[in-house]
Scaffold this motif. Structure first.
Motif, PDB file in Angstrom:
ATOM      1  N   PHE A  14      -1.635 -11.284   4.948  1.00  0.00           N
ATOM      2  CA  PHE A  14      -2.595 -10.119   5.463  1.00  0.00           C
ATOM      3  C   PHE A  14      -1.595  -9.068   6.133  1.00  0.00           C
ATOM      4  CE2 PHE A  14      -4.522  -7.767   8.734  1.00  0.00           C
ATOM      5  CZ  PHE A  14      -5.524  -7.025   7.828  1.00  0.00           C
ATOM      6  N   TYR A  15      -0.710  -9.469   7.027  1.00  0.00           N
ATOM      7  CA  TYR A  15       0.036  -8.606   7.447  1.00  0.00           C
ATOM      8  C   TYR A  15       0.938  -7.694   6.861  1.00  0.00           C
ATOM      9  CZ  TYR A  15      -2.395 -10.928  11.571  1.00  0.00           C
ATOM     10  OH  TYR A  15      -3.231 -11.609  12.172  1.00  0.00           O
ATOM     11  N   VAL A  16       1.806  -8.559   5.986  1.00  0.00           N
ATOM     12  CA  VAL A  16       2.433  -7.930   4.818  1.00  0.00           C
ATOM     13  C   VAL A  16       1.926  -6.947   3.928  1.00  0.00           C
ATOM     14  CG1 VAL A  16       3.880  -8.577   2.686  1.00  0.00           C
ATOM     15  CG2 VAL A  16       4.093  -9.913   5.045  1.00  0.00           C
ATOM     16  N   GLN A  17       0.835  -7.509   3.538  1.00  0.00           N
ATOM     17  CA  GLN A  17      -0.088  -6.438   2.598  1.00  0.00           C
ATOM     18  C   GLN A  17      -0.471  -5.406   3.409  1.00  0.00           C
ATOM     19  OE1 GLN A  17       0.433  -8.205  -0.643  1.00  0.00           O
ATOM     20  NE2 GLN A  17      -1.399  -6.981  -1.048  1.00  0.00           N
ATOM     21  N   TYR A  18      -0.782  -5.264   4.532  1.00  0.00           N
ATOM     22  CA  TYR A  18      -1.349  -4.165   5.226  1.00  0.00           C
ATOM     23  C   TYR A  18      -0.257  -3.061   5.587  1.00  0.00           C
ATOM     24  CZ  TYR A  18      -4.104  -2.005   8.608  1.00  0.00           C
ATOM     25  OH  TYR A  18      -5.185  -0.833   9.326  1.00  0.00           O
ATOM     26  N   ILE A  19       1.038  -3.637   6.010  1.00  0.00           N
ATOM     27  CA  ILE A  19       1.961  -2.929   6.287  1.00  0.00           C
ATOM     28  C   ILE A  19       2.491  -2.061   5.129  1.00  0.00           C
ATOM     29  CG2 ILE A  19       4.754  -2.849   6.885  1.00  0.00           C
ATOM     30  CD1 ILE A  19       3.852  -4.598   9.082  1.00  0.00           C
ATOM     31  N   PHE A  20       2.490  -2.807   4.014  1.00  0.00           N
ATOM     32  CA  PHE A  20       3.070  -2.116   2.678  1.00  0.00           C
ATOM     33  C   PHE A  20       1.991  -1.148   1.990  1.00  0.00           C
ATOM     34  CE2 PHE A  20       6.491  -5.223   3.210  1.00  0.00           C
ATOM     35  CZ  PHE A  20       7.457  -4.210   3.022  1.00  0.00           C
ATOM     36  N   ASN A  21       0.670  -1.650   2.254  1.00  0.00           N
ATOM     37  CA  ASN A  21      -0.442  -0.633   1.986  1.00  0.00           C
ATOM     38  C   ASN A  21       0.003   0.731   2.644  1.00  0.00           C
ATOM     39  OD1 ASN A  21      -3.011   0.787   2.673  1.00  0.00           O
ATOM     40  ND2 ASN A  21      -3.598  -0.598   1.085  1.00  0.00           N
ATOM     41  N   GLN A  22       0.095   0.694   4.007  1.00  0.00           N
ATOM     42  CA  GLN A  22       0.274   1.838   4.867  1.00  0.00           C
ATOM     43  C   GLN A  22       1.636   2.509   4.303  1.00  0.00           C
ATOM     44  OE1 GLN A  22      -1.487   2.962   7.349  1.00  0.00           O
ATOM     45  NE2 GLN A  22      -2.916   1.330   7.985  1.00  0.00           N
ATOM     46  N   ILE A  23       2.694   1.832   4.288  1.00  0.00           N
ATOM     47  CA  ILE A  23       3.892   2.554   3.719  1.00  0.00           C
ATOM     48  C   ILE A  23       3.653   3.190   2.419  1.00  0.00           C
ATOM     49  CG2 ILE A  23       6.247   1.991   3.077  1.00  0.00           C
ATOM     50  CD1 ILE A  23       6.278  -0.361   5.148  1.00  0.00           C
ATOM     51  N   PHE A  24       2.873   2.486   1.477  1.00  0.00           N
ATOM     52  CA  PHE A  24       2.716   2.844   0.100  1.00  0.00           C
ATOM     53  C   PHE A  24       1.828   4.302   0.556  1.00  0.00           C
ATOM     54  CE2 PHE A  24       0.929   3.663  -3.950  1.00  0.00           C
ATOM     55  CZ  PHE A  24       1.824   3.186  -4.875  1.00  0.00           C
ATOM     56  N   ALA A  25       0.911   4.341   1.345  1.00  0.00           N
ATOM     57  CA  ALA A  25      -0.078   5.429   1.274  1.00  0.00           C
ATOM     58  C   ALA A  25       0.684   6.622   1.851  1.00  0.00           C
ATOM     59  CB  ALA A  25      -0.891   5.246   2.328  1.00  0.00           C
ATOM     60  N   THR A  26       2.006   6.655   2.419  1.00  0.00           N
ATOM     61  CA  THR A  26       2.649   7.812   2.913  1.00  0.00           C
ATOM     62  C   THR A  26       3.228   8.625   1.805  1.00  0.00           C
ATOM     63  OG1 THR A  26       4.907   6.904   2.802  1.00  0.00           O
ATOM     64  CG2 THR A  26       3.570   6.761   4.833  1.00  0.00           C
ATOM     65  N   GLN A  27       3.237   7.951   0.467  1.00  0.00           N
ATOM     66  CA  GLN A  27       3.645   8.983  -0.805  1.00  0.00           C
ATOM     67  C   GLN A  27       5.082   9.243  -0.795  1.00  0.00           C
ATOM     68  OE1 GLN A  27       1.274   9.823  -3.208  1.00  0.00           O
ATOM     69  NE2 GLN A  27      -0.712   9.577  -2.003  1.00  0.00           N
ATOM     70  N   ILE A  28       5.764   8.927   0.354  1.00  0.00           N
ATOM     71  CA  ILE A  28       7.173   9.381   0.417  1.00  0.00           C
ATOM     72  C   ILE A  28       7.968   8.503  -0.838  1.00  0.00           C
ATOM     73  CG2 ILE A  28       9.325   8.786   1.964  1.00  0.00           C
ATOM     74  CD1 ILE A  28       7.193   9.653   4.269  1.00  0.00           C
ATOM     75  N   THR A  29       8.797   9.191  -1.580  1.00  0.00           N
ATOM     76  CA  THR A  29       9.468   8.450  -2.542  1.00  0.00           C
ATOM     77  C   THR A  29      10.722   7.547  -2.277  1.00  0.00           C
ATOM     78  OG1 THR A  29       9.606  10.898  -3.232  1.00  0.00           O
ATOM     79  CG2 THR A  29      10.623   9.204  -4.717  1.00  0.00           C
TER      80      THR A  29
END
Ligand SMILES: Nc1ncnc2c1ncn2[C@@H]1O[C@H](COP(=O)(O)OP(=O)(O)O)[C@@H](O)[C@H]1O
Ligand SMILES: [Mg+2]
Length: 373
Positions: free
Chosen positions: A258-273
């Motif tokens: 869950f924690y891994v998914q959550y963090i990468f969900n948020q990182i992905f959401a930044t749209q930064i390349t």
């Protein structure tokens, strides 16, 4: 189906967004195909519900089973259980055929149920009339009888199965076991987060469910497989993240799904390349800030001793012997007996868990937050 964010944090979408679990999936399917029940055990948020959905997804593509999923976490008595069971059948029948209403009317009224139609969606919902006089035990039998009459093989997943030990009715275990045993055309996946309760249910001689199921301890997804999954999902969107950076996050959160998914969900959401170390640190920090109000609230719900102990454990991340003189001295705790009392209470509240290697704060974000105090 394509999602906006490949790091799914609730529900199951498809195997594209589901990392690995190949061996476990194969084992579960093999048990079921050979007419054995299987019980999944793990901490919360490791992926039990996810793998059940994944197994169902695979089975529905290749096999002719009828699949029922019941989450009994919100249930507190046998009548609630009957309602969830009825609902699961309703959902399955709905997904199968157009003409299901007529077919299940008798079943629904047999368990004191009433179909209502959601005014917005038009989707039928099931209500149970709790006031009507009844014998709930008969309701369970009525449902099992209905399944038997369908002349199909059923797989029934009962998620958070440990819940049944809290029901006020007597002999619920025996009642369910008796019903279940009579039907050769049904196999079960049981699953739950309370390892202690569930494993004793299935492994204690004399208990109704004794040896009625295989047991699978669901562990962490292995680091190299998880990091590849993560890097590839970024790459699919023409974005990049170094594998070393991903591995750091996986280490930092013990590969806890869950924690891994959550963090990468948020990182992905930044749209930064191009994902940098600084960005990852910033996101992790932001997550703790967003949750701070919950954590202050926890503080109010715990005694000072309990909170001090949580903080001390969090500062070590994992502690083998929190009642040792050394640990008590280091963190100015009161004394071993008082630590033991707090520890017991925190374990009961699911704030701390023990996994054979030591004690840890259950919520890893909370643990990080506490460690900074
Ligand atoms: N194999 C997996 N790949 C990607 N995400 C997963 C996987 N397994 C679980 N998850 C995600 O991790 C979180 C926790 O999983 P869940 O199945 O709800 O855990 P549990 O039922 O053990 O409490 C959910 O957000 C789920 O979407
Ligand atoms: Mg679950």
């Amino acid at each position: 189906m394509k999602t906006n964010n490949p790091f799914v944090i609730s529900g199951y979408i498809s195997s594209d967004y589901f990392c690995n679990r190949e061996l476990e999936t194969e084992k579960i399917i093999s048990a079921l195909k050979n007419e054995r029940n299987i019980t999944l055990l793990s901490l919360r948020r490791i992926g039990k519900t996810g793998i059940i959905k994944h197994v169902f997804n695979q089975l529905s593509a290749t096999e002719n089973y009828r699949l029922l999923y019941l989450d009994i976490l919100p249930t507190t008595c046998l009548s609630d259980f009957v309602r969830e069971f009825g609902k699961a059948i309703l959902v399955e029948e709905q997904n199968r055929s157009g003409n299901y209403l007529k077919k299940i009317t008798k079943l629904i009224s047999g368990i004191r149920g009433k179909l209502t139609f959601n005014q917005l969606t038009g989707i039928p919902e099931l209500e149970i009339d709790y006031k009507k006089p009844h014998e709930t035990e008969k309701d369970v039998a009525t449902i099992c009888q209905y399944l038997e009459e369908q002349d199909s093989r059923y797989i029934i997943a009962i998620d958070e199965f440990q819940q049944i030990v809290n029901y006020p009715e007597k002999n619920v275990e025996a009642l369910l076991r008796t019903q279940i045993q009579q039907h050769n055309s049904i196999n079960f996946i049981f699953s739950g987060s309370n390892k202690h309760i569930l494993s004793s249910m299935f492994s204690q001689y004399g208990r109704p469910f004794y040896q009625s199921s295989d047991i699978m301890n669901l562990g962490r997804i292995s680091k190299n497989i998880y990091s590849e999954f993560i890097v590839n999902h970024f790459a699919k969107y023409k974005r990049s993240i170094e594998i070393e950076l991903v591995n750091e996050v996986l280490d930092d959160y013990d590969c806890y799904t869950f924690y891994v998914q959550y963090i990468f969900n948020q990182i992905f959401a930044t749209q930064i390349t191009k994902i940098t170390h600084e960005l990852v640190v910033e996101i992790a920090q932001q997550i703790l800030v967003e949750r701070e109000y919950i954590y202050y609230n926890y503080k109010n719900l715990l005694t000072n001793n309990q909170f001090a102990l949580m903080k001390a454990i969090a500062k070590e991340w994992k502690v083998e012997r929190p009642n040792s003189g050394e640990f008590i001295k280091k963190y100015n705790l009161i004394q071993a007996s008082s630590v033991n009392v707090s520890l017991k209470s925190l374990i009961n509240k699911d704030m701390i868990y023990e996994d054979g290697n030591g004690y840890q704060v259950y919520d890893l974000f909370f643990s990080k937050w506490l460690a900074r105090l």
